[in-house]
Design an enzyme around this catalytic site. Structure first.
Site, PDB file in Angstrom:
ATOM      1  CB  SER A 157      -0.916   0.031   1.225  1.00  0.00           C
ATOM      2  OG  SER A 157      -1.801  -1.055   1.233  1.00  0.00           O
TER       3      SER A 157
HETATM    4  N1  SAH Z   1      -1.152  -4.719   3.959  1.00  0.00           N
HETATM    5  C1  SAH Z   1      -0.365  -5.009   2.774  1.00  0.00           C
HETATM    6  C2  SAH Z   1      -1.080  -4.582   1.501  1.00  0.00           C
HETATM    7  C3  SAH Z   1      -1.381  -5.776   0.730  1.00  0.00           C
HETATM    8  S1  SAH Z   1      -2.432  -5.641  -0.676  1.00  0.00           S
HETATM    9  C4  SAH Z   1       1.031  -4.426   2.863  1.00  0.00           C
HETATM   10  O1  SAH Z   1       1.310  -3.701   3.824  1.00  0.00           O
HETATM   11  O2  SAH Z   1       1.871  -4.717   2.003  1.00  0.00           O
HETATM   12  C5  SAH Z   1      -3.783  -6.646  -0.152  1.00  0.00           C
HETATM   13  C6  SAH Z   1      -3.486  -8.067   0.221  1.00  0.00           C
HETATM   14  O3  SAH Z   1      -4.710  -8.675   0.611  1.00  0.00           O
HETATM   15  C7  SAH Z   1      -2.921  -8.928  -0.913  1.00  0.00           C
HETATM   16  O4  SAH Z   1      -1.721  -9.501  -0.522  1.00  0.00           O
HETATM   17  C8  SAH Z   1      -4.013  -9.975  -1.126  1.00  0.00           C
HETATM   18  O5  SAH Z   1      -3.515 -11.241  -1.513  1.00  0.00           O
HETATM   19  C9  SAH Z   1      -4.665 -10.030   0.253  1.00  0.00           C
HETATM   20  N2  SAH Z   1      -6.018 -10.602   0.278  1.00  0.00           N
HETATM   21  C10 SAH Z   1      -7.025 -10.425  -0.622  1.00  0.00           C
HETATM   22  N3  SAH Z   1      -8.114 -11.136  -0.258  1.00  0.00           N
HETATM   23  C11 SAH Z   1      -7.805 -11.769   0.912  1.00  0.00           C
HETATM   24  C12 SAH Z   1      -8.510 -12.665   1.780  1.00  0.00           C
HETATM   25  N4  SAH Z   1      -9.753 -13.064   1.536  1.00  0.00           N
HETATM   26  N5  SAH Z   1      -7.861 -13.116   2.877  1.00  0.00           N
HETATM   27  C13 SAH Z   1      -6.578 -12.743   3.152  1.00  0.00           C
HETATM   28  N6  SAH Z   1      -5.859 -11.914   2.360  1.00  0.00           N
HETATM   29  C14 SAH Z   1      -6.456 -11.434   1.247  1.00  0.00           C
END
Ligand code: SAH
Length: 216
Positions: free
Chosen positions: A64
């Site tokens: 993010s």
């Molecule tokens: N918080 C992260 C941002 C990641 S982007 C950081 O600091 O880097 C969003 C993430 O959510 C992705 O890695 C994606 O795979 C995950 N995601 C999407 N749907 C999900 C679900 N149902 N359960 C767990 N993770 C999920």
């Protein structure tokens, strides 16, 4: 894994930029100043680490934007020893920010490769968090109730099962909407069945999807 003078200098500028964009929570700004974001990204992309932008990581996901991390974290009003559940570990950067602020972090990721990599990154940096490989829709009721829940992927609506894992007075923050954009939504649990919703601007996240992906 190394942090250095140059990276620290770039982080100071990033923090100054976030202040200019209206971030005022000093604990959040201090955490962003301390967590080496470049170590959550591919080393080839070092020059992108301290600009205020989201960036691709593996499994087609993104780390993010720092501003987004700052907004979501500020909305949670994190205090030391708060129990926080994160859905969407991704790179682990957001989890590290929460850990740096003294929270007890539980984080769930649906891609196995990201789940494994984020664990390595946090432990190499000395941050403690509990990592889970799984579908975050169900949350982690056995570890609740939580002081805060942070969803870091776009969700069409907030599942009631997650709201039920908040303690009274606890807060959930999530980007709610379709694929084009989402509205940052803060829900506070005021009582057993009483919740207050407020909205905090529009953002763009990768989608929250069902099931898991064993890509490692
Ligand atoms: N918080 C992260 C941002 C990641 S982007 C950081 O600091 O880097 C969003 C993430 O959510 C992705 O890695 C994606 O795979 C995950 N995601 C999407 N749907 C999900 C679900 N149902 N359960 C767990 N993770 C999920």
């Amino acid at each position: 894994m190394i942090d250095d003078f140059e990276a620290r200098g770039k982080r100071k500028k990033l923090v100054a930029g976030l202040r200019n964009k209206g971030i005022t929570d000093e604990e959040v700004l201090r955490a962003i100043d301390r967590v080496p974001r470049h170590l959550f990204m591919d080393p080839a992309f070092l020059i992108h680490a301290y600009v205020d932008k989201a960036f691709p990581i593996s499994s087609g996901q993104t780390i993010s934007q720092p501003y987004t991390v700052a907004v979501q974290t500020s909305l949670l009003s994190v205090k030391k020893r708060d129990k926080i559940l994160e859905i969407g570990t991704g790179s682990g950067y957001q989890a590290a920010i929460l850990a740096e602020m003294g929270a007890k972090v539980y984080t769930i990721e649906r891609f196995r490769e990201l789940y494994l990599k984020a664990q390595q990154t946090l432990s190499a940096l000395g941050y403690q968090a509990d990592f889970f490989y799984g579908d975050g829709y169900e949350g982690k009721p056995q570890y609740g109730p939580f002081d805060g829940i942070i969803i870091t992927a776009a969700i069409k609506e907030i599942p009631e099962s997650l709201l039920k894992q908040l303690r009274t007075g606890g807060k959930l923050v999530a980007p709610v909407g379709g694929s084009d954009f989402q509205v940052m939504t803060l829900v506070r649990r005021d009582g057993e069945d009483s919740f207050t919703h407020t909205t905090h601007g529009t953002f763009v996240f990768v989608p929250m999807l069902k099931g898991t992906v064993n890509d490692n």
